[in-house]
Write a protein that holds these residues in place. Structure first.
Motif, PDB file in Angstrom:
ATOM      1  N   ILE A  57       0.830  -1.208   0.000  1.00  0.00           N
ATOM      2  CA  ILE A  57       0.000   0.000   0.000  1.00  0.00           C
ATOM      3  C   ILE A  57       0.859   1.251   0.000  1.00  0.00           C
ATOM      4  CG2 ILE A  57      -1.871  -1.181   1.214  1.00  0.00           C
ATOM      5  CD1 ILE A  57      -1.015   0.302   3.761  1.00  0.00           C
ATOM      6  N   ASN A  58       0.255   2.365  -0.377  1.00  0.00           N
ATOM      7  CA  ASN A  58       0.948   3.644  -0.332  1.00  0.00           C
ATOM      8  C   ASN A  58       1.013   4.117   1.121  1.00  0.00           C
ATOM      9  OD1 ASN A  58      -1.984   3.816  -1.128  1.00  0.00           O
ATOM     10  ND2 ASN A  58      -1.695   5.933  -0.441  1.00  0.00           N
ATOM     11  N   LEU A  59       2.209   4.452   1.566  1.00  0.00           N
ATOM     12  CA  LEU A  59       2.448   4.910   2.931  1.00  0.00           C
ATOM     13  C   LEU A  59       2.989   6.336   2.870  1.00  0.00           C
ATOM     14  CD1 LEU A  59       4.224   1.647   4.164  1.00  0.00           C
ATOM     15  CD2 LEU A  59       1.870   2.342   4.707  1.00  0.00           C
ATOM     16  N   TRP A  60       2.146   7.273   2.463  1.00  0.00           N
ATOM     17  CA  TRP A  60       2.598   8.646   2.269  1.00  0.00           C
ATOM     18  C   TRP A  60       3.209   9.201   3.547  1.00  0.00           C
ATOM     19  CZ3 TRP A  60       2.765   7.616  -2.275  1.00  0.00           C
ATOM     20  CH2 TRP A  60       1.728   7.548  -3.195  1.00  0.00           C
ATOM     21  N   ALA A  61       4.349   9.849   3.397  1.00  0.00           N
ATOM     22  CA  ALA A  61       5.053  10.432   4.534  1.00  0.00           C
ATOM     23  C   ALA A  61       6.085  11.418   4.020  1.00  0.00           C
ATOM     24  CB  ALA A  61       5.737   9.350   5.371  1.00  0.00           C
ATOM     25  N   GLY A  62       6.256  12.520   4.734  1.00  0.00           N
ATOM     26  CA  GLY A  62       7.276  13.493   4.391  1.00  0.00           C
ATOM     27  C   GLY A  62       8.625  13.123   4.977  1.00  0.00           C
ATOM     28  N   GLN A  63       9.659  13.840   4.558  1.00  0.00           N
ATOM     29  CA  GLN A  63      11.007  13.536   5.034  1.00  0.00           C
ATOM     30  C   GLN A  63      11.156  13.781   6.535  1.00  0.00           C
ATOM     31  OE1 GLN A  63      13.568  15.854   2.458  1.00  0.00           O
ATOM     32  NE2 GLN A  63      13.846  14.124   1.058  1.00  0.00           N
ATOM     33  N   GLY A  64      10.287  14.610   7.106  1.00  0.00           N
ATOM     34  CA  GLY A  64      10.363  14.888   8.535  1.00  0.00           C
ATOM     35  C   GLY A  64       9.501  13.979   9.377  1.00  0.00           C
ATOM     36  N   HIS A  65       9.117  12.814   8.864  1.00  0.00           N
ATOM     37  CA  HIS A  65       8.163  11.959   9.587  1.00  0.00           C
ATOM     38  C   HIS A  65       8.683  11.498  10.935  1.00  0.00           C
ATOM     39  CE1 HIS A  65      10.273   8.129   8.733  1.00  0.00           C
ATOM     40  NE2 HIS A  65      10.572   8.688   7.570  1.00  0.00           N
ATOM     41  N   GLY A  66      10.000  11.441  11.097  1.00  0.00           N
ATOM     42  CA  GLY A  66      10.566  11.023  12.370  1.00  0.00           C
ATOM     43  C   GLY A  66      10.351  12.021  13.492  1.00  0.00           C
ATOM     44  N   LEU A  67       9.900  13.229  13.159  1.00  0.00           N
ATOM     45  CA  LEU A  67       9.640  14.250  14.171  1.00  0.00           C
ATOM     46  C   LEU A  67       8.235  14.169  14.740  1.00  0.00           C
ATOM     47  CD1 LEU A  67      11.194  17.293  12.241  1.00  0.00           C
ATOM     48  CD2 LEU A  67      12.252  16.025  14.138  1.00  0.00           C
ATOM     49  N   ALA A  68       7.378  13.383  14.116  1.00  0.00           N
ATOM     50  CA  ALA A  68       5.956  13.370  14.489  1.00  0.00           C
ATOM     51  C   ALA A  68       5.742  12.705  15.843  1.00  0.00           C
ATOM     52  CB  ALA A  68       5.145  12.649  13.424  1.00  0.00           C
ATOM     53  N   GLU A  69       4.759  13.244  16.595  1.00  0.00           N
ATOM     54  CA  GLU A  69       4.337  12.665  17.869  1.00  0.00           C
ATOM     55  C   GLU A  69       2.838  12.414  17.809  1.00  0.00           C
ATOM     56  OE1 GLU A  69       6.028  14.399  21.542  1.00  0.00           O
ATOM     57  OE2 GLU A  69       6.831  15.939  20.205  1.00  0.00           O
ATOM     58  N   PRO A  70       2.382  11.236  18.230  1.00  0.00           N
ATOM     59  CA  PRO A  70       0.950  10.907  18.130  1.00  0.00           C
ATOM     60  C   PRO A  70       0.125  11.560  19.243  1.00  0.00           C
ATOM     61  CG  PRO A  70       2.146   9.073  19.094  1.00  0.00           C
ATOM     62  CD  PRO A  70       3.187  10.100  18.727  1.00  0.00           C
ATOM     63  N   LEU A  71      -0.094  12.865  19.117  1.00  0.00           N
ATOM     64  CA  LEU A  71      -0.853  13.626  20.104  1.00  0.00           C
ATOM     65  C   LEU A  71      -2.249  13.925  19.593  1.00  0.00           C
ATOM     66  CD1 LEU A  71       1.843  16.320  21.001  1.00  0.00           C
ATOM     67  CD2 LEU A  71       1.234  14.312  22.369  1.00  0.00           C
ATOM     68  N   PRO A  72      -3.196  14.210  20.475  1.00  0.00           N
ATOM     69  CA  PRO A  72      -4.477  14.768  20.019  1.00  0.00           C
ATOM     70  C   PRO A  72      -4.223  16.037  19.207  1.00  0.00           C
ATOM     71  CG  PRO A  72      -4.640  14.080  22.304  1.00  0.00           C
ATOM     72  CD  PRO A  72      -3.188  13.962  21.930  1.00  0.00           C
TER      73      PRO A  72
END
Length: 343
Positions: free
Chosen positions: A307-322
């Motif tokens: 499947i397509n897993l769209w993500a930007g180059q900065g995806h490692g910065l993301a935090e799963p917050l509300p």
């Protein structure tokens, strides 16, 4: 300021499920600008989502519209379909019909004007003067996504109120007017400065922005606000699928590919991208429709490699917050970063 935001955060419209009324409303309630995605939706489904969002928030929000591009080469699509037949046989499905369509964009613009949506953005091209005028008459602020200074000049001449300046770091589809290799592949900071010199319009920066300091960087570089997409994929309000969430948490490299849709888009590198990226033609949305059954079958099987897993180059910065907490965190951290820079 055209967007008049309490916090300079725009949630990118993410077609195919991640953008939801709940996500859009939560971002707008927190002082940012939430966006619905009209792409792949019927006009009536867009109307329903607009009304559902209005039931959740009294704040301003936006809707993004895909514009049609030229039809891809049918013979190239046929050859690509031949390559994918073995994959379809393994999945036990038929390939989709590789049809071209215009995503009913004019009907969607009519819906957005009727519903008096306050902000409307366009991706993949330049809307005609009639569409811009109809939205302006309905009180909407019109944004156009650009990836080059020339596109910025054309959008300004067409009557855009502001521009979404998309760097090559961005996840998901390239939003520029032409889907050609090497076109519109500027890094975000360079592109922001070039566009700021080319036109006198408010700019929204998009591409690889994942935390407060990167928000601060684009504000210093001339943007009115920062648009983030990948950062919002992990929010509980987002409609991101479980496989996509798990892949983002695991991390990995990203690459531009046409393998899934026939248009360059940035996603996490997986098996399908690796096997088919080099041969996929520039043919959107024909390839999107062609691969839809394959992707649906892979999701049903729990196979993130298909499947397509769209993500930007900065995806490692993301935090799963509300979403509301994320908007506030980004704005607070950007303010702190600016203060540190001025010491």
């Amino acid at each position: 300021m055209v967007l008049d935001l309490r916090r300079p955060i725009v949630q990118a419209p993410m077609a195919g499920g991640p953008s939801t009324p709940a996500l859009t409303a939560a971002v707008s309630d927190a002082g940012g600008l939430g966006f619905l995605a009209a792409g792949y939706r019927t006009p009536e489904a867009v109307r329903e989502e607009v009304r559902a969002t209005r039931a959740l928030t009294a704040e301003r929000f936006g809707v993004n519209v895909f514009l049609p591009g030229p039809r891809g080469d049918d013979e190239a699509v046929r050859r690509y379909a031949d390559r994918l037949r073995a994959e379809a046989e393994r999945r036990g499905v038929e390939l989709g019909e590789p049809r071209w369509d215009d995503d009913a964009w004019e009907a969607k613009v009519a819906v957005l004007a009727e519903e008096r949506v306050p902000v409307v953005s366009f991706t993949f091209g330049l809307p005609g003067s009639d569409a811009v005028a109809a939205l302006h008459d309905a009180g909407a602020c019109v944004l156009v996504t650009v990836t080059t200074p020339d596109e910025a000049r054309a959008a300004a001449a067409a009557g855009a109120d502001a521009l979404v300046v998309q760097g090559v770091e961005a996840g998901g589809h390239r939003g520029g007017f032409r889907d050609e290799d090497g076109v519109g592949e500027y890094g975000l900071l360079v592109l922001l400065r070039l566009v700021a010199r080319a036109v006198d319009l408010p700019l929204v920066a998009a591409g690889g922005i994942g935390d407060g300091p990167s928000v601060a960087a684009v504000l210093v570089a001339g943007a009115e606000a920062a648009q983030l997409g990948t950062a919002f994929l992990g929010c509980p309000e987002a409609g991101t699928g479980a496989l996509h969430r798990e892949a983002l948490a695991a991390g990995g490299e990203t690459a531009l590919t046409r393998a899934f849709s026939g248009r360059r888009a940035r996603g996490l590198v997986n098996r399908f991208l690796g096997e088919h990226g080099a041969t996929a033609p520039a043919a959107y949305p024909q390839v999107h429709h062609l691969t839809t059954p394959l992707r649906a079958a892979a999701r049903s099987a729990g196979d993130a490699g298909g499947i397509n897993l769209w993500a930007g180059q900065g995806h490692g910065l993301a935090e799963p917050l509300p979403a509301g907490d994320l908007v506030r965190r980004l704005a607070d951290d950007a303010r702190e970063a600016l203060a540190r820079a001025l010491r």
